[in-house]
Design a protein around this motif. Structure first.
Motif, PDB file in Angstrom:
ATOM      1  N   LEU A  27     -13.558 -12.728  -3.272  1.00 53.40           N
ATOM      2  CA  LEU A  27     -12.892 -13.779  -4.051  1.00 53.40           C
ATOM      3  C   LEU A  27     -13.889 -14.429  -4.995  1.00 53.40           C
ATOM      4  O   LEU A  27     -13.604 -14.673  -6.167  1.00 53.40           O
ATOM      5  N   GLN A  31     -13.831 -14.424  -9.027  1.00 56.04           N
ATOM      6  CA  GLN A  31     -13.881 -15.665  -9.794  1.00 56.04           C
ATOM      7  C   GLN A  31     -14.974 -15.583 -10.864  1.00 56.04           C
ATOM      8  O   GLN A  31     -14.794 -16.052 -11.981  1.00 56.04           O
ATOM      9  N   ALA A  38      -9.551 -16.842  -8.329  1.00 56.85           N
ATOM     10  CA  ALA A  38      -9.380 -17.419  -6.996  1.00 56.85           C
ATOM     11  C   ALA A  38      -8.542 -18.686  -7.006  1.00 56.85           C
ATOM     12  O   ALA A  38      -8.615 -19.500  -6.101  1.00 56.85           O
ATOM     13  N   GLN A  42      -2.841 -17.525  -7.981  1.00 61.32           N
ATOM     14  CA  GLN A  42      -3.289 -16.137  -7.953  1.00 61.32           C
ATOM     15  C   GLN A  42      -3.441 -15.647  -6.510  1.00 61.32           C
ATOM     16  O   GLN A  42      -3.042 -14.532  -6.175  1.00 61.32           O
ATOM     17  N   ILE A  43      -3.990 -16.524  -5.669  1.00 67.55           N
ATOM     18  CA  ILE A  43      -4.155 -16.131  -4.274  1.00 67.55           C
ATOM     19  C   ILE A  43      -2.804 -15.872  -3.622  1.00 67.55           C
ATOM     20  O   ILE A  43      -2.624 -14.905  -2.886  1.00 67.55           O
ATOM     21  N   LEU A  46      -1.660 -12.532  -4.654  1.00 64.33           N
ATOM     22  CA  LEU A  46      -2.384 -11.511  -3.894  1.00 64.33           C
ATOM     23  C   LEU A  46      -1.816 -11.377  -2.486  1.00 64.33           C
ATOM     24  O   LEU A  46      -1.657 -10.277  -1.953  1.00 64.33           O
ATOM     25  N   LEU A  47      -1.473 -12.524  -1.879  1.00 65.95           N
ATOM     26  CA  LEU A  47      -0.963 -12.487  -0.512  1.00 65.95           C
ATOM     27  C   LEU A  47       0.406 -11.812  -0.445  1.00 65.95           C
ATOM     28  O   LEU A  47       0.726 -11.141   0.536  1.00 65.95           O
ATOM     29  N   ILE A 284      -7.391  -7.623  -2.519  1.00 68.59           N
ATOM     30  CA  ILE A 284      -8.348  -8.314  -3.397  1.00 68.59           C
ATOM     31  C   ILE A 284      -9.225  -7.292  -4.114  1.00 68.59           C
ATOM     32  O   ILE A 284      -9.461  -7.372  -5.321  1.00 68.59           O
TER      33      ILE A 284
END
Lengths: 322, 501
Positions: A27, A31, A38, A42-43, A46-47, A284
């Motif tokens: 991460l 960044q 990050a 965005q996270i 990604l999840l 990621i």
């Protein structure tokens, strides 16, 4: 002092801890490469992608835990098939969601059953059996679709996958968390779970202790098919329409996520929590590779190399010995 | 003329002395028989001669010249050929290739000379013409042959070494009468050509038929060498058993009879299957029935078949009054049958899993439980383990953290939570230490006293004599003798085991 160091090393060598550390490092790297990588939004994105992979990996995980070179190469095919079935059954209408879920689970369970029967009754090695099944599924997909995209996701399904459901977190992530809890309960707190570990560690001893080895192995392949089917359904919600071989790209990562999480390819050792961390890590990594403009073929190469590296790192090469 | 001479050869594996003192002289033109019970050191002696094991001390002379055998290749170079009991064949290669495996004929330095290979193989195959049976040919794959045919290939392979000194370690165990007769003709021919032959067999009639002299090994020591023409079977057996053979000390210490008023726990009638045929017996509640005899005479195969893990072709099994033909171990367990194997690694231990998970599967099965609550079962598991003085740090440590004896105790404990009616013990103390053995037998006698019917197969005579109320001696897959009461002596056990069926 050296004791502290060695303790630290053995702590960090635990697969799940190693995965979490790598997640943070990646991460940070993302960044640096692209500011905003990050960020919260965005996270979450990604999840969402990680939960699709993670749900497929849950099935892969139990098949591998069951031992005897257990592996399911057909998951990608089932994902694609399920996405198409779901798209055609619901065809953009919310009322079609429940029938679609039923149809997808039935299809996933059916192909898992075939895999399980081939592996147990016909004694075909899982690698060969599920690879053959993948071929069958790919052919079937061409026949069904004739190359024309078809089927639309229901709006409610798309919202479930992409929009926040509670506490700002989309439904699919909640679903994934629920699956994580259920998997942990199943593996550690049910007789079925204990029997999975038993046949994975010493199949013959398990048989002599009255474990119905074949039934359990068939059930594992069915579970794998059904998890892949759920993922296919969610994938349809994620992309809106089903398109050619959406599931294909998930086969290799689903195996890598399991191995990353510390499950032995020899079976009988590992769990799902590590696999979840492995799935996040892979997503990621994939995203970083995209950020630095590495295309799909390059990503596949990186993934393949990652799997081989992992095998060396964990010293599990013997696991794949036929 | 002395072909081979061993002088005070010894070998220790760690603290165990496998061979204390080996003296042996084999003459040219003689068939020299080695006799001794399981684990007496015969195999170690052969392995030393064949170069598979390096001796710790002692001298080896070939043709009266001291030699050092550094390995199997060196043994071959010095003229020693060996037939291994555990066959050493390549299953996916043909008969002719296997015959020449040790020294493939080569041309131009690299290529296998197929013509020479075929010619050479044909010579040895011809020796067994008409007795090798259907499907035996030079180009047959060894993997497709029957056990007796594979054994013939191994014999041919040993013969093809054309070594002046040949060792045959139980070469006839799978052969039929005609094959054995032909093999003995070949040996006599080799003898007449001045070869020295070492022959190991457990069959007294074969030994009488082919042997010239016999050397007896007991507890790692070569006791005596006798002329077979001047001795009888009883003398040989007495030497193998040792001086104590007829004395009360080696008589059974278990009570001779059990009051059978509670009826039979297990009844077996005319049972046949792979490895055993037409076996009948009854075990009363509270009785310990011993299975004796040489290793691999059908005892294990029979016990596994009763437990549902082997094949049954004819006959019937009853538990209590009701017909019981287990189709799988699962079935057998549900009906109250328990089985403990001596081969823990294969049949018992779920390696890498906690101790408690190695104890609970039988309980889950018999109570059809779905939810595993290890902590709730602690009260049931702990007493079962403690009844055998099992040493463990915590129930949640992996079973692999325990010693062999303690692992076996854990495996036995799984049968103690829900009492079975019948307990089948298949050489349960293999490879475990003395104190663990003592704990196990104390428990086994307690279980018998509580009314279980117990069948105990043991490769150690002392265990049978010390615990069994009756002993059935197996030979070639069937019961050849029943020892009861005062007949349960070491001598009788040996005699029954070694006598031909």
């Amino acid at each position: 002092m050296s004791q502290v160091v060695s303790r630290f090393l053995s702590f960090i060598r635990q697969p799940i801890i190693a995965a979490l550390v790598l997640i943070v490092l990646l991460l940070y790297l993302g960044q640096m490469l692209s500011p905003g990588f990050a960020s919260g939004g965005q996270i979450l994105r990604l999840l969402i992608v990680a939960s699709l992979l993670g749900i497929i990996a849950a099935g892969q995980n139990v098949v591998i835990l069951g031992g005897r070179e257990g592996i399911d190469l057909s998951v990608g095919g089932v994902v694609s098939l399920s996405a198409i079935i779901a798209g055609n059954v619901m065809n953009g209408a919310d009322s079609g969601i429940l029938p679609a879920i039923a149809a997808c689970l039935a299809a996933g369970g059916f192909f898992g059953l075939l895999n399980g029967l081939g592996v147990t009754l016909l004694r075909i090695p899982p690698l060969v059996m599920t690879l053959g099944m993948l071929g069958v599924l790919q052919g079937l997909l061409v026949v069904i679709r004739m190359g024309i995209p078809s089927g639309q996701a229901a709006p409610a399904l798309s919202r479930f996958v992409t929009q926040p459901l509670a506490f700002g977190i989309p439904g699919i992530i909640w679903l994934w968390i629920a699956i994580g809890v259920l998997m942990a309960l199943m593996l550690n707190r049910t007789v079925f779970g204990h029997r999975i570990y038993a046949i994975g560690s010493n199949e013959h001893a398990a048989y002599m202790a009255g474990v119905p080895v074949r039934l359990i192995r068939i059930a594992l392949f069915m579970l794998s098919g059904m998890f892949a089917a759920i993922a296919g359904l969610c994938l349809l919600g994620y992309s809106g329409t089903s398109f050619a071989n959406v599931g294909e790209q998930y086969m290799l990562p689903s195996i890598i996520a399991v191995v990353f999480g510390g499950t032995s390819l020899a079976g009988g050792k590992g769990g799902y929590t590590g696999t979840m961390a492995g799935a996040v890590l892979l997503v990621i990594l994939q995203s970083i590779l995209t950020t630095i403009n590495i295309d799909e073929s390059g990503r596949q190469m990186v993934f393949g190399a990652t799997l081989l590296l992992l095998m060396m790192f964990y010293g599990r090469g013997r696991a794949m010995r036929a | 003329m002395s072909k081979l001479k061993l002088n005070g050869v010894s070998k220790a594996y760690g603290a165990t002395l496998a061979l204390r003192r080996g003296d042996l002289e084999v003459m040219s033109g003689e068939v020299h028989v080695l006799m001794g019970s399981n684990g007496s050191g015969k195999s170690t002696l052969c392995k030393i001669i064949a170069g598979a094991v390096r001796p710790d001390a002692g001298k080896i002379l070939i043709d009266d010249t001291p030699v050092t055998i550094t390995g199997p290749r060196s043994a071959r170079a010095q003229g020693i050929g060996i037939f291994y009991q555990e066959l050493s064949l390549a299953a996916h290669r043909t008969v002719e290739e296997n015959i020449s495996l040790a020294a493939l004929p080569v041309k131009s330095g690299v290529f296998v000379d197929r013509t020479a290979l075929k010619e050479r193989a044909a010579r040895y195959i011809l020796l067994f013409e008409n007795v090798a049976g259907e499907g035996f040919s030079a180009d047959a794959l060894v993997g497709n042959l029957r056990p007796d045919q594979r054994q013939l290939v191994e014999i041919m392979k040993a013969l093809a070494s054309e070594a002046p000194l040949l060792i045959f370690d139980e070469p006839t165990s799978a052969l039929d009468r005609a094959q054995v007769d032909r093999f003995f003709e070949i040996l006599r021919d080799l003898k007449s050509r001045g070869r020295g032959i070492i022959f190991i067999s457990h069959r007294m009639d074969e030994i009488k038929a082919i042997g010239d002299r016999v050397t007896i090994i007991r507890d790692g020591e070569t006791i005596a060498t006798l002329n077979l023409a001047e001795t009888d079977a009883a003398t040989v057996i007495r030497l193998m058993v040792g001086g104590a053979g007829d004395m009360p000390a080696s008589q059974s210490s278990a009570p001779a009879a059990v009051d059978g008023k509670d009826g039979a726990a297990l009844t077996v009638r005319g049972l046949s299957g792979r490895g055993f045929r037409n076996v009948s017996f009854e075990v009363a509640r509270g009785e310990i029935l011993g299975f004796g005899g040489l290793h691999g005479q059908g005892q294990s195969a029979l016990l596994r078949a009763i437990f549902g893990a082997g094949s049954i072709t004819a006959g019937e099994v009853l538990i209590g009054e009701s017909r019981f033909d287990a189709s799988s171990p699962r079935d057998a367990i549900r009906r109250g049958c328990a089985y403990v194997s001596g081969d823990r690694g294969r049949d018992g231990v779920i390696s890498g899993r906690p101790i408690i998970e190695n104890v609970t599967p039988i309980h889950y099965l018999r109570h059809r439980l779905m939810i595993a609550r290890p902590r709730k079962l602690r009260d049931k598991v702990t007493p079962a383990l403690e009844s055998m003085h099992t040493k463990f740090a915590s129930l949640f440590h992996p079973i692999s953290s325990l010693s062999g004896g303690n692992q076996q105790k854990v495996i036995i404990a799984r049968w103690l939570i829900d009492r079975p009616d019948v307990l089948l013990l298949d050489d349960p103390t293999k490879g475990i230490d003395l104190s663990a053995k003592a704990d196990l037998f104390t428990l086994i006698r307690q279980l018998a006293a509580q009314g279980l019917g117990i069948v105990l197969y043991s490769s150690e005579d002392a265990e049978l004599l010390g615990n069994a109320n009756r002993i059935l001696v197996f030979n070639g897959g069937s019961v050849t003798r029943e020892l009861t009461g005062a007949d349960r002596t070491r001598y009788n056990l040996y005699q029954a085991a070694y006598e031909a069926a």
